[in-house]
Write a protein that holds these residues in place. Structure first.
Motif, PDB file in Angstrom:
ATOM      1  N   PHE A  84       0.849  -1.188   0.000  1.00 39.79           N
ATOM      2  CA  PHE A  84       0.000   0.000   0.000  1.00 39.79           C
ATOM      3  C   PHE A  84       0.887   1.240   0.000  1.00 39.79           C
ATOM      4  N   PRO A  85       0.628   2.194  -0.905  1.00 44.34           N
ATOM      5  CA  PRO A  85       1.421   3.422  -0.940  1.00 44.34           C
ATOM      6  C   PRO A  85       0.831   4.499  -0.032  1.00 44.34           C
TER       7      PRO A  85
ATOM      8  N   GLY B  85       1.992  -5.441   2.619  1.00 41.40           N
ATOM      9  CA  GLY B  85       2.860  -4.516   3.331  1.00 41.40           C
ATOM     10  C   GLY B  85       2.578  -3.088   2.909  1.00 41.40           C
ATOM     11  N   MET B  86       3.495  -2.206   3.252  1.00 37.02           N
ATOM     12  CA  MET B  86       3.324  -0.792   2.920  1.00 37.02           C
ATOM     13  C   MET B  86       4.665  -0.188   2.543  1.00 37.02           C
ATOM     14  N   MET B  87       4.595   0.893   1.797  1.00 39.72           N
ATOM     15  CA  MET B  87       5.792   1.640   1.422  1.00 39.72           C
ATOM     16  C   MET B  87       6.018   2.739   2.467  1.00 39.72           C
TER      17      MET B  87
ATOM     18  N   LYS C 134      -3.152   3.115  11.845  1.00 42.53           N
ATOM     19  CA  LYS C 134      -4.582   3.021  11.550  1.00 42.53           C
ATOM     20  C   LYS C 134      -4.830   2.961  10.046  1.00 42.53           C
ATOM     21  N   GLU C 135      -4.131   3.796   9.287  1.00 42.78           N
ATOM     22  CA  GLU C 135      -4.303   3.767   7.829  1.00 42.78           C
ATOM     23  C   GLU C 135      -3.929   2.405   7.256  1.00 42.78           C
ATOM     24  N   PHE C 136      -2.844   1.824   7.751  1.00 41.46           N
ATOM     25  CA  PHE C 136      -2.437   0.504   7.272  1.00 41.46           C
ATOM     26  C   PHE C 136      -3.478  -0.549   7.644  1.00 41.46           C
ATOM     27  N   ARG C 137      -3.943  -0.514   8.881  1.00 42.51           N
ATOM     28  CA  ARG C 137      -4.957  -1.493   9.311  1.00 42.51           C
ATOM     29  C   ARG C 137      -6.249  -1.333   8.517  1.00 42.51           C
ATOM     30  N   ASP C 138      -6.644  -0.096   8.248  1.00 39.54           N
ATOM     31  CA  ASP C 138      -7.855   0.148   7.447  1.00 39.54           C
ATOM     32  C   ASP C 138      -7.689  -0.390   6.024  1.00 39.54           C
TER      33      ASP C 138
END
Length: 71
Positions: A18-19, A55-57, A25-29
Motif C-alpha cells: 500500500f502506498p 505490506g506498505m511503502m 490506523k491507515e495501514f490497518r484500514d
C-alpha cells in the motif's frame, strides 16, 4: 483493483504494498478493505491466492518517524 491482483496468483507469488500510508490506523484500514474484498471474491467462487504478502511503502516522513509503533 484488488480483483485482478488477487487472481494474479497464477503468475507466481503475489505481494501487495500500500502506498502513501502514514499511520498504523491507515495501514490497518487498508488491510481490512483488502481482506474484505478477498472474502467477497471467495464467496463469489473466484479462486484467489491464500498466501499473499501485504505490506506498505515507507515514503511519508510520518511513517518513518513512527516506525517504532508499527507492530
Amino acid at each position: 483493483m484488488f480483483f485482478l491482483q488477487l487472481q494474479s496468483h497464477v503468475f507466481g507469488k503475489l505481494c501487495i504494498m500500500f502506498p502513501m500510508i502514514a499511520t498504523v490506523k491507515e495501514f490497518r484500514d487498508a488491510k481490512a478493505i483488502f481482506n474484505e474484498e478477498k472474502a467477497n471474491l471467495i464467496k463469489e467462487g473466484v479462486k484467489v491466492a491464500d498466501n499473499i504478502e501485504v505490506g506498505m511503502m515507507v515514503e511519508i516522513p510520518a511513517a518513518a518517524v513512527n516506525a517504532g509503533n508499527w507492530k
